[in-house]
Scaffold this motif. Structure first.
Motif, short mmCIF file in Angstrom:
data_model
loop_
_atom_site.label_atom_id
_atom_site.label_comp_id
_atom_site.label_asym_id
_atom_site.label_seq_id
_atom_site.Cartn_x
_atom_site.Cartn_y
_atom_site.Cartn_z
N ILE A 147 12.64 -10.21 -4.01
CA ILE A 147 12.24 -8.81 -4.01
C ILE A 147 10.75 -8.69 -4.31
O ILE A 147 10.04 -7.86 -3.72
N GLY A 148 10.25 -9.55 -5.21
CA GLY A 148 8.82 -9.54 -5.50
C GLY A 148 7.99 -10.06 -4.34
O GLY A 148 6.95 -9.49 -4.01
N LEU A 149 8.45 -11.14 -3.72
CA LEU A 149 7.72 -11.69 -2.58
C LEU A 149 7.71 -10.73 -1.40
O LEU A 149 6.70 -10.59 -0.70
N ALA A 150 8.83 -10.07 -1.16
CA ALA A 150 8.89 -9.09 -0.07
C ALA A 150 7.91 -7.95 -0.32
O ALA A 150 7.23 -7.48 0.60
N LEU A 151 7.82 -7.50 -1.57
CA LEU A 151 6.88 -6.43 -1.90
C LEU A 151 5.44 -6.89 -1.70
O LEU A 151 4.60 -6.13 -1.18
N VAL A 152 5.14 -8.12 -2.10
CA VAL A 152 3.80 -8.67 -1.87
C VAL A 152 3.49 -8.69 -0.37
O VAL A 152 2.39 -8.30 0.06
N GLY A 153 4.45 -9.16 0.42
CA GLY A 153 4.23 -9.20 1.87
C GLY A 153 4.00 -7.83 2.46
O GLY A 153 3.13 -7.65 3.33
N VAL A 154 4.73 -6.83 1.97
CA VAL A 154 4.55 -5.47 2.48
C VAL A 154 3.16 -4.94 2.14
O VAL A 154 2.47 -4.36 2.99
N ILE A 155 2.72 -5.16 0.90
CA ILE A 155 1.40 -4.67 0.50
C ILE A 155 0.30 -5.36 1.29
O ILE A 155 -0.67 -4.73 1.75
N VAL A 156 0.43 -6.68 1.49
CA VAL A 156 -0.55 -7.41 2.31
C VAL A 156 -0.58 -6.86 3.72
O VAL A 156 -1.65 -6.62 4.30
N GLY A 157 0.60 -6.62 4.29
CA GLY A 157 0.65 -6.05 5.63
C GLY A 157 0.05 -4.66 5.69
O GLY A 157 -0.64 -4.31 6.65
N GLU A 158 0.30 -3.84 4.66
CA GLU A 158 -0.26 -2.49 4.64
C GLU A 158 -1.77 -2.51 4.47
O GLU A 158 -2.47 -1.64 4.98
N PHE A 159 -2.28 -3.50 3.75
CA PHE A 159 -3.73 -3.63 3.63
C PHE A 159 -4.39 -3.85 4.99
O PHE A 159 -5.49 -3.39 5.24
N GLN A 160 -3.70 -4.57 5.85
CA GLN A 160 -4.33 -5.04 7.08
C GLN A 160 -4.08 -4.12 8.27
O GLN A 160 -4.97 -3.96 9.11
N SER A 161 -2.89 -3.55 8.39
CA SER A 161 -2.57 -2.94 9.68
C SER A 161 -1.81 -1.63 9.61
O SER A 161 -1.63 -0.99 10.63
N ALA A 162 -1.33 -1.21 8.43
CA ALA A 162 -0.46 -0.04 8.39
C ALA A 162 -1.28 1.25 8.27
O ALA A 162 -2.45 1.24 7.90
N ASN A 163 -0.64 2.35 8.61
CA ASN A 163 -1.25 3.67 8.41
C ASN A 163 -0.46 4.51 7.40
O ASN A 163 -0.62 5.72 7.33
N ALA A 164 0.39 3.85 6.62
CA ALA A 164 1.17 4.51 5.57
C ALA A 164 1.60 3.46 4.57
O ALA A 164 1.64 2.26 4.87
N GLY A 165 1.93 3.91 3.37
CA GLY A 165 2.38 2.99 2.33
C GLY A 165 1.40 2.95 1.17
O GLY A 165 0.25 3.38 1.28
N LEU A 166 1.88 2.42 0.04
CA LEU A 166 1.02 2.35 -1.14
C LEU A 166 -0.16 1.41 -0.93
O LEU A 166 -1.25 1.64 -1.46
#
Length: 278
Positions: free
Chosen positions: A213-232
């Protein structure tokens, strides 16, 4: 005589707990309260120290913000609807990445346990894939999956390889005598996996849940830093680019709360599994 018959037909009542047991329960409850109180005290001390250091300019408040300044920012984000939308985007992507990583991890680990040949062939590839810096895959996932789904790809990429190796090691740690006994009674390999290996690996699966659960959250945040237009992660990056540290720190606090809630969810799952497979 009637009274005697009535008493004899009455089922035995549960024995009263012994004084030693009651004393142990009291100590355990007191210890639990002390742990919770200490955790709350540490959090309060951290927030107070953060506030004092920023207010006295021992640290630059423009770079760190401070707790009392986060509440107006939180209210403003909540009122505009931005906070709930970004939080939901991160939570949804994390849960999807977590579910996919666990499903793939258990399936691949079971396959490696099933076939020693496959394990020997794939083991070095899994080690190398786990050691690679996953952030290098962000542009590839963006091209392959687009801005919406590349976040899921990052969550799975970061979590899945560790999950596979941890669960496989748990499968390998099952007592071989239990497996031999099951095979002696005519259990097939699939039955051994379902009735012996999986139930016997519950502690490992729980550990994988907590880690995943922690690793998945890290992956989501890294992805949002790079390419997303929504998310924390997007909110943190956007706030830092315009130097609005109140927004950045508010998003980080919300991220911490979200992590805590997901941890509590995993703890509930752990308690349920422990009761069932104790």
């Amino acid at each position: 005589m009637a009274t005697t018959l009535t008493l004899a037909s009455t089922p035995d009542a549960a024995p009263a707990p012994s004084p030693e047991y009651r004393a142990w329960r009291t100590r355990e409850q007191r210890r639990r309260y002390w742990i919770l109180g200490t955790q709350a005290l540490l959090l309060a001390l951290f927030l107070a120290l953060w506030e004092v250091l920023a207010r006295t300019h021992l640290v630059n408040p423009l770079l760190t913000s401070y707790p009392s300044a986060l509440w107006p920012a939180f209210q403003d984000l909540l009122r505009n609807g931005d906070l709930l939308g970004h939080t939901w985007a991160t939570l949804k992507a994390t849960l999807i990445g977590f579910t996919l990583s666990m499903a793939i991890g258990v399936a691949v680990a079971a396959g490696l346990w099933w076939s020693g040949f496959a394990n020997k062939v794939l083991d070095p590839f899994l080690v190398v894939a786990n050691a690679m810096p996953k952030i290098a895959f962000v542009p590839i996932f963006y091209i392959w999956l687009g801005s919406d789904y590349s976040v899921y790809g990052m969550a799975v990429a970061i979590a899945v390889f560790v999950t596979i190796m941890v669960i496989y090691e748990g499968f390998q740690g099952i007592d071989p005598n239990k497996i031999k006994l099951a095979r002696t009674f005519g259990a097939s390999r699939a039955q051994v996996l379902r009735l012996v290996v999986l139930p016997g690996s519950v502690p490992t699966l729980i550990a994988a849940l907590k880690m995943n659960i922690g690793l998945a959250l890290v992956g989501v945040i890294v992805g949002e830093f790079q390419s997303a237009n929504a998310g924390l992660g997007f909110l943190i990056l956007n706030g830092s680019q315009v130097f609005k540290l109140n927004i950045v720190m508010t998003a980080i606090v919300v991220l911490g709360v979200l992590s805590g809630l997901m941890y509590l969810g995993i703890a509930r799952i752990e308690a349920a599994l422990s009761r069932r497979y104790a």
